[in-house]
Design a protein around this motif. Structure first.
Motif, short mmCIF file in Angstrom:
data_model
loop_
_atom_site.label_atom_id
_atom_site.label_comp_id
_atom_site.label_asym_id
_atom_site.label_seq_id
_atom_site.Cartn_x
_atom_site.Cartn_y
_atom_site.Cartn_z
N VAL A 63 -19.44 -9.15 20.15
CA VAL A 63 -19.91 -7.79 20.44
C VAL A 63 -20.62 -7.20 19.22
O VAL A 63 -21.71 -6.62 19.33
N ALA A 113 -18.31 -8.70 28.23
CA ALA A 113 -18.19 -7.96 26.96
C ALA A 113 -19.57 -7.78 26.31
O ALA A 113 -19.87 -6.71 25.77
N ALA A 117 -21.48 -4.44 25.41
CA ALA A 117 -21.97 -4.21 24.04
C ALA A 117 -23.43 -3.76 24.04
O ALA A 117 -23.78 -2.81 23.34
N LEU A 145 -13.24 -2.45 23.48
CA LEU A 145 -14.55 -3.09 23.35
C LEU A 145 -15.67 -2.05 23.27
O LEU A 145 -16.63 -2.22 22.50
N ALA A 149 -18.13 -1.61 20.04
CA ALA A 149 -19.60 -1.62 20.14
C ALA A 149 -20.19 -0.32 19.59
O ALA A 149 -21.18 -0.34 18.85
#
Length: 177
Positions: A63, A113, A117, A145, A149
């Motif tokens: 990410v 993911a 991101a 996550l 990011a």
């Protein structure tokens, strides 16, 4: 060209940073040290993401690297290549990161993911990106996550704003951004 000088840390804080980094803290932290309260809060937040996360470190490094690519942040890319490799990200994945959507080197969870991101880094998470992420992650991991990011998008923007220069030991990195 550096826009802010690399500042010194308060002695007690320097000791904590040296323990965290296993040596001299990176130039980003030295630039942030021009505002002691900011660098202190930054360190707490970054340490939480780095050491108190549930999602796998390799996934978070993917990410971070993808965000660094999107922002063209050489500093972020070079610093996190080493961390990504240590976390188990393969060189093949690193080479194919810019074409992750079509690559067979990323599984569905990694692709979800990476889609998140990109959306967070670009400033707009669509319902489709959210739905795909939720097929693979619960709400806690989705927040983790997303925050990772977003935080590293801020890192890239701060690196640019402050003109932070890459440390000499990271300048000969591969693959190049």
């Amino acid at each position: 060209m550096p826009r802010v000088p690399l500042a010194e840390f308060e002695p007690e804080f320097r000791k904590r940073l040296e323990e965290l980094w296993g040596g001299t803290p990176p130039n980003l932290y030295k630039a942030l040290a021009n505002h002691p309260d900011v660098v202190g809060a930054w360190n707490v937040f970054a340490s939480t993401l780095r050491h108190k996360s549930r999602t796998p470190r390799a996934l978070r490094e993917l990410v971070i690297l993808r965000g660094g690519q999107l922002m063209k942040s050489e500093y972020e890319w070079a610093q996190h290549l080493k961390m990504a490799r240590q976390a188990g990200v393969s060189d093949a994945q690193i080479r194919e990161l810019s074409s992750w959507e079509k690559s067979s080197l990323f599984d569905a969870r990694e692709k979800a993911a990476l889609g998140l991101a990109e959306a967070v880094t670009n400033g707009r998470v669509s319902d489709e990106v959210y739905a795909e992420a939720m097929r693979h992650f619960d709400h806690r991991d989705y927040v983790e996550l997303s925050v990772t990011a977003a935080f590293y998008a801020m890192v890239g923007r701060m690196l640019d704003a402050m003109g932070v220069q890459l440390e000499p030991e990271f300048r000969d990195y591969s693959p190049k951004l």
